[in-house]
Design a protein around this motif. Structure first.
Motif, mmCIF file in Angstrom:
data_model
loop_
_atom_site.group_PDB
_atom_site.id
_atom_site.type_symbol
_atom_site.label_atom_id
_atom_site.label_comp_id
_atom_site.label_asym_id
_atom_site.label_seq_id
_atom_site.Cartn_x
_atom_site.Cartn_y
_atom_site.Cartn_z
ATOM 1 N N THR A 120 0.832 -1.208 0.000
ATOM 2 C CA THR A 120 0.000 0.000 0.000
ATOM 3 C C THR A 120 0.865 1.256 0.000
ATOM 4 O O THR A 120 0.343 2.359 0.087
ATOM 5 C CB THR A 120 -0.929 0.019 1.228
ATOM 6 N N ARG A 121 2.165 1.080 -0.039
ATOM 7 C CA ARG A 121 3.083 2.226 -0.024
ATOM 8 C C ARG A 121 4.138 2.043 -1.109
ATOM 9 O O ARG A 121 5.335 1.957 -0.831
ATOM 10 C CB ARG A 121 3.726 2.359 1.362
ATOM 11 N N LEU A 122 3.645 2.030 -2.345
ATOM 12 C CA LEU A 122 4.537 1.845 -3.485
ATOM 13 C C LEU A 122 5.149 3.192 -3.859
ATOM 14 O O LEU A 122 4.431 4.175 -4.035
ATOM 15 C CB LEU A 122 3.750 1.254 -4.661
ATOM 16 N N ASP A 123 6.452 3.217 -3.996
ATOM 17 C CA ASP A 123 7.174 4.479 -4.146
ATOM 18 C C ASP A 123 8.209 4.348 -5.272
ATOM 19 O O ASP A 123 8.437 3.255 -5.812
ATOM 20 C CB ASP A 123 7.881 4.815 -2.818
ATOM 21 N N ILE A 124 8.792 5.491 -5.599
ATOM 22 C CA ILE A 124 9.887 5.544 -6.563
ATOM 23 C C ILE A 124 11.159 5.969 -5.832
ATOM 24 O O ILE A 124 11.099 6.446 -4.697
ATOM 25 C CB ILE A 124 9.614 6.588 -7.662
ATOM 26 N N GLU A 125 12.294 5.784 -6.483
ATOM 27 C CA GLU A 125 13.515 6.473 -6.080
ATOM 28 C C GLU A 125 14.188 6.934 -7.362
ATOM 29 O O GLU A 125 14.592 6.110 -8.191
ATOM 30 C CB GLU A 125 14.429 5.571 -5.249
ATOM 31 N N ALA A 126 14.262 8.253 -7.547
ATOM 32 C CA ALA A 126 14.898 8.825 -8.739
ATOM 33 C C ALA A 126 16.405 8.838 -8.517
ATOM 34 O O ALA A 126 16.894 9.484 -7.586
ATOM 35 C CB ALA A 126 14.378 10.231 -8.982
ATOM 36 N N GLU A 127 17.128 8.090 -9.353
ATOM 37 C CA GLU A 127 18.559 7.900 -9.128
ATOM 38 C C GLU A 127 19.332 8.019 -10.442
ATOM 39 O O GLU A 127 18.745 7.996 -11.524
ATOM 40 C CB GLU A 127 18.826 6.506 -8.535
ATOM 41 N N VAL A 128 20.635 8.079 -10.304
ATOM 42 C CA VAL A 128 21.537 8.068 -11.448
ATOM 43 C C VAL A 128 22.437 6.848 -11.298
ATOM 44 O O VAL A 128 22.977 6.606 -10.206
ATOM 45 C CB VAL A 128 22.364 9.371 -11.500
ATOM 46 N N GLY A 129 22.571 6.070 -12.370
ATOM 47 C CA GLY A 129 23.350 4.829 -12.314
ATOM 48 C C GLY A 129 24.614 4.918 -13.151
ATOM 49 O O GLY A 129 24.647 5.617 -14.171
ATOM 50 N N PHE A 130 25.634 4.188 -12.746
ATOM 51 C CA PHE A 130 26.936 4.199 -13.410
ATOM 52 C C PHE A 130 27.273 2.777 -13.865
ATOM 53 O O PHE A 130 27.187 1.829 -13.088
ATOM 54 C CB PHE A 130 27.988 4.774 -12.454
ATOM 55 N N VAL A 131 27.644 2.671 -15.144
ATOM 56 C CA VAL A 131 27.866 1.366 -15.770
ATOM 57 C C VAL A 131 29.361 1.104 -15.891
ATOM 58 O O VAL A 131 30.087 1.901 -16.497
ATOM 59 C CB VAL A 131 27.216 1.327 -17.165
ATOM 60 N N VAL A 132 29.796 -0.012 -15.310
ATOM 61 C CA VAL A 132 31.219 -0.373 -15.330
ATOM 62 C C VAL A 132 31.545 -1.107 -16.624
ATOM 63 O O VAL A 132 30.829 -2.038 -17.014
ATOM 64 C CB VAL A 132 31.559 -1.262 -14.119
ATOM 65 N N GLY A 186 13.410 13.124 -4.523
ATOM 66 C CA GLY A 186 13.306 12.048 -5.508
ATOM 67 C C GLY A 186 12.485 10.856 -5.077
ATOM 68 O O GLY A 186 12.581 9.799 -5.706
ATOM 69 N N SER A 187 11.679 10.998 -4.022
ATOM 70 C CA SER A 187 10.792 9.900 -3.608
ATOM 71 C C SER A 187 9.480 10.489 -3.111
ATOM 72 O O SER A 187 9.444 11.621 -2.616
ATOM 73 C CB SER A 187 11.436 9.069 -2.491
ATOM 74 N N PHE A 188 8.409 9.713 -3.229
ATOM 75 C CA PHE A 188 7.118 10.155 -2.674
ATOM 76 C C PHE A 188 7.139 10.102 -1.147
ATOM 77 O O PHE A 188 6.421 10.844 -0.492
ATOM 78 C CB PHE A 188 5.970 9.308 -3.245
ATOM 79 N N LEU A 189 7.976 9.237 -0.577
ATOM 80 C CA LEU A 189 8.159 9.236 0.879
ATOM 81 C C LEU A 189 8.475 10.640 1.368
ATOM 82 O O LEU A 189 7.902 11.121 2.359
ATOM 83 C CB LEU A 189 9.310 8.281 1.235
ATOM 84 N N GLU A 190 9.387 11.317 0.633
ATOM 85 C CA GLU A 190 9.761 12.678 1.024
ATOM 86 C C GLU A 190 8.765 13.714 0.486
ATOM 87 O O GLU A 190 8.396 14.646 1.190
ATOM 88 C CB GLU A 190 11.160 13.009 0.493
#
Lengths: 398, 398
Positions: A181-193, A341-345
């Protein structure tokens, strides 16, 4: 003078000549292969360069060739796209981008997720431990991170099925089981090795660009109620392992020279193995949209720990890197509420719903909601480059 | 009547006809390929069966073929090794095991580590949170687990370099950086997934054997001081990611029918998705040796959560399985001190050193120490089957 491509690039395009992000695409029912985006087109690299490494369905084999090769290939593509004499030969390798399907660009080896935004970590602390120190004692000493599930990293556009699981009960009660009931996002930046390292060898911050090929956008979907119940003492597990979406484009570090940016001051000074002179702070500007309305603009330039520090920390104990390893920054949040970057915040743990221009209110995500994360950065020659997008729509629990 | 092989099997061998564990081996400088152990020999399966899947360096492609194929191949190998008429043809495919080198048997996709022993979790609680409830509130409701680093899963015999890292300081002090001073083991049992599952699909406890091919021994090397500082709130990271050793042998589930054993009663009754009627409790008897002295005999039959429950939990949120996924049980500890699978418990956090027969005392591991974990189980026809060993020697920090 700014170099110009003979391929038309519409004003405001994410993909000017100074970007040239790599992706895996298929067209006309063919097998996935590798291309770069330019304006509204895709350049089919296997056809244009004649190198069979680009006929593979994923970037990994190309990534394993290393920094010198990556830079040389980028120069060759730039040459091809700017030299009028090569236009006739290269033109048949250009495909309108609206005619291609995009795929996961990289076979992900290990996936690590950090927690590198001071604003995000402080907000989480204030929400979950009100009255206490918002940051845990270790937070300013090391980039806190953990391993996620690489097998559930999916490409942008993949539908996200609402996960079921055990949800945190009231104290002393048994847990409830059912859809989060608390589905959220996290907006992030990823780095590819790209370039691997040997077991027992550490990678210094100065060697960051020898190992990391490029950057993707990441949405680390999170089920807060599942995570809250399961995470003591071994960290997030099912609250994070149902899906992690990434953008189809890998923007090369070579495209980000103009985006390098001094990170905020770090106090206390990090241990020597983490000192990077701020060399890999990056001025990326994220934008989070909910059903088409922009709800947040997280500033990556505010991140406390840089990706070079994250990589140095990841390997300081001797962990090996493999081609295809992906590490993400953790939620990007700025100092303002509308930079989180999250709905939590954004909704302060659901207590302050977002009010959208269409009259809707939202705390956490509902079935049918679509979240899209985009980003831009300063590119060479004063242009703006874009990262495309990572998007996903929530489907009901099965 | 017990079936007998025409290959001699010495009394007490780990590898009678009823076992036939799979491994990746090389001989005479050749490439790694797949075989099964029988007595003191290795049967070269590519040569004996003529199937090129066994000429691959890892088991993954064979594992992807599924339960029916695994069982059929096992029957064919058993037939080959028992039928005197096939002896002449098969004999050239037998290689003395002391002439082969063993390799990592599986390309590990995702690695998950559980925490499924009540005795272990309770001991850790008593040591780290004296006076409180030894078990966290979630522990009896779900198999607690987390993702580890699959890229640092190494085969038995690989030397273990003592990791450096930030160690937990006294309250309020800055962390120290250096080689871990609390290097430990975790004696575990690992389960290798063959048949994948789709994103969003759950695997029930009853489907365990459709997905899991077999069993390895695991030593999840742990740096307790690094882990203690970093693990709040996202769980273990560098304290566990420097190396995880696995045995070179994958014992098929088909060899463990006689080892199935009712697990201890679970109270409260687990949620419906975790109910397995105890069908995959397993009577494996582990043995931990330090420099040749047996220091512990952890009983896997005491595990609270079975591997079928672990797999059901791992997938209940919709996480996909891939061929090569490895999940381990967590430290196996029994009710007695000399049945514990970690030095943390064997020495009660270093306060009660082990006294070895050679006069040595040990709390945590020193450079040069060798740890070997072995295990046996009841096999068909009343024989005892063995799992070989997972061994590693500690080398100084670099």
């Amino acid at each position: 003078m700014t170099a110009r491509s003979w391929v038309p690039v519409p004003k405001g395009s994410d993909f000017p000549l100074q970007n040239l992000p790599y992706g895996a695409f298929s067209a006309d029912g063919g097998s996935p292969r590798i291309g770069v985006a330019i304006g509204d087109h895709m350049l089919d690299l296997a056809a244009a360069l004649g190198d069979p490494v680009f006929a593979r369905p994923r970037l990994n084999e190309f990534l394993s060739r290393g920094r010198r090769h990556w830079t040389a290939v980028r120069a060759r593509i730039t040459d091809l796209l700017t030299d009028p004499a090569q236009k006739a030969a290269a033109r048949p390798s250009l495909i309108p981008r609206d005619a291609v399907r995009l795929h996961l660009p990289v076979d992900v080896a290990d996936y690590v997720d950090f927690y590198a935004s001071e604003h995000h970590a402080s907000n989480v602390g204030r929400i979950l431990r009100p009255g206490g120190d918002p940051l845990n004692p270790n937070w300013r000493h090391l980039p806190v991170g953990y391993h996620g599930r690489s097998g559930t990293v999916v490409v942008s556009g993949t539908e996200i099925v609402r996960p079921r699981g055990q949800r945190r009960p009231a104290d002393g009660q048994p847990p409830a089981f059912g859809p989060t009931t608390r589905l959220d996002i996290e907006a992030e930046v990823g780095f590819v090795v790209g370039t691997p390292s040997a077991l027992g060898e550490r990678v210094t911050p100065a060697a960051f660009a020898d190992h990391v090929f490029g950057v993707v956008l990441v949405n680390d979907w999170s089920a807060r109620d599942i995570q809250a119940w399961e995470y003591v003492p071994l960290g997030p597990f099912l609250g994070k392992s149902f899906a992690t979406s990434v953008s189809p484009w890998v923007v090369p570090l070579d495209a980000l020279a103009a985006a390098r940016f001094q990170p905020p001051p770090r106090e206390p000074e990090p241990l020597p193995y983490l000192r990077d002179n701020g060399a890999w702070g990056l001025d990326l500007r994220l934008e989070v949209s909910w059903n088409g309305f922009v709800v947040s603009r997280p500033p990556f330039a505010e991140m406390y720990w840089t990706p070079a520090q994250q990589l140095a920390h990841l390997t300081v104990g001797g962990a090996a890197l493999r081609t295809g390893d992906l590490f993400a920054s953790g939620t990007v949040s700025g100092p303002r509420r509308d930079e989180c970057g999250s709905f939590l915040e954004l909704t302060w743990n659901g207590t302050e719903p977002l009010r959208l221009p269409d009259g809707t209110e939202r705390t956490f995500l509902e079935d049918g909601d679509t979240i899209t994360i985009r980003a831009t950065a300063p590119g060479d020659s004063g242009v703006r480059i874009g990262f495309g997008e990572v998007t996903g729509t929530i489907r009901p629990a099965r």
